[in-house]
Design a protein around this motif. Sequence first.
Motif, PDB file in Angstrom:
ATOM      1  N   GLY A  11       0.801  -1.224   0.000  1.00 15.21           N
ATOM      2  CA  GLY A  11       0.000   0.000   0.000  1.00 15.21           C
ATOM      3  C   GLY A  11       0.830   1.269   0.000  1.00 15.21           C
ATOM      4  O   GLY A  11       0.377   2.326   0.429  1.00 15.21           O
ATOM      5  N   CYS A  12       2.039   1.195  -0.532  1.00 12.56           N
ATOM      6  CA  CYS A  12       2.969   2.339  -0.467  1.00 12.56           C
ATOM      7  C   CYS A  12       2.552   3.504  -1.371  1.00 12.56           C
ATOM      8  O   CYS A  12       3.033   4.613  -1.217  1.00 12.56           O
ATOM      9  N   GLU A  13       1.707   3.234  -2.350  1.00 16.61           N
ATOM     10  CA  GLU A  13       1.154   4.248  -3.264  1.00 16.61           C
ATOM     11  C   GLU A  13       2.133   4.758  -4.320  1.00 16.61           C
ATOM     12  O   GLU A  13       1.817   5.695  -5.058  1.00 16.61           O
ATOM     13  N   THR A  14       3.298   4.174  -4.408  1.00 23.24           N
ATOM     14  CA  THR A  14       4.252   4.594  -5.443  1.00 23.24           C
ATOM     15  C   THR A  14       3.668   4.416  -6.833  1.00 23.24           C
ATOM     16  O   THR A  14       3.837   5.272  -7.710  1.00 23.24           O
ATOM     17  N   CYS A  15       2.972   3.351  -7.052  1.00 22.85           N
ATOM     18  CA  CYS A  15       2.400   3.082  -8.373  1.00 22.85           C
ATOM     19  C   CYS A  15       1.329   4.112  -8.735  1.00 22.85           C
ATOM     20  O   CYS A  15       1.165   4.463  -9.897  1.00 22.85           O
ATOM     21  N   ILE A  16       0.622   4.595  -7.734  1.00 23.08           N
ATOM     22  CA  ILE A  16      -0.422   5.595  -7.991  1.00 23.08           C
ATOM     23  C   ILE A  16       0.195   6.854  -8.591  1.00 23.08           C
ATOM     24  O   ILE A  16      -0.356   7.461  -9.506  1.00 23.08           O
ATOM     25  N   ASP A  17       1.353   7.220  -8.097  1.00 23.65           N
ATOM     26  CA  ASP A  17       2.018   8.444  -8.557  1.00 23.65           C
ATOM     27  C   ASP A  17       2.410   8.377 -10.032  1.00 23.65           C
ATOM     28  O   ASP A  17       2.505   9.407 -10.696  1.00 23.65           O
ATOM     29  N   VAL A  18       2.680   7.197 -10.553  1.00 19.97           N
ATOM     30  CA  VAL A  18       3.154   7.106 -11.938  1.00 19.97           C
ATOM     31  C   VAL A  18       2.064   6.719 -12.934  1.00 19.97           C
ATOM     32  O   VAL A  18       2.289   6.747 -14.137  1.00 19.97           O
ATOM     33  N   CYS A  19       0.910   6.362 -12.448  1.00 16.81           N
ATOM     34  CA  CYS A  19      -0.146   5.913 -13.366  1.00 16.81           C
ATOM     35  C   CYS A  19      -0.731   7.105 -14.129  1.00 16.81           C
ATOM     36  O   CYS A  19      -1.262   8.033 -13.522  1.00 16.81           O
ATOM     37  N   PRO A  20      -0.647   7.088 -15.459  1.00 13.29           N
ATOM     38  CA  PRO A  20      -1.096   8.234 -16.252  1.00 13.29           C
ATOM     39  C   PRO A  20      -2.609   8.395 -16.286  1.00 13.29           C
ATOM     40  O   PRO A  20      -3.107   9.458 -16.653  1.00 13.29           O
TER      41      PRO A  20
END
Length: 65
Positions: A11-20
Amino acid sequence: MQYFITERCTGCETCIDVCPTDAIRIEKGRAEITIECVDCGACIRVCSEGAIKMQMVPPVLSDGK
Ligand code: SF4
Ligand code: SF4
């Protein structure tokens, strides 16, 4: 292609930041990929946990007409 998130997600949310397309949301402490996903693969590259996987979706068979 279909992307999905395994139990390794922290649940670190790193992927959310890069999702276009803002296709990832956190649900009960774990990321979920929604129908907004355009298969760009950016989230897989940044996930340090290796929590995002993809699988081929079988093609829809036509009746040959
Ligand atoms: S980057 Fe990986 S571990 Fe972090 S929220 Fe996304 S899927 Fe989970
Ligand atoms: S593959 Fe691309 S569009 Fe789909 S969830 Fe990951 S970053 Fe977002």
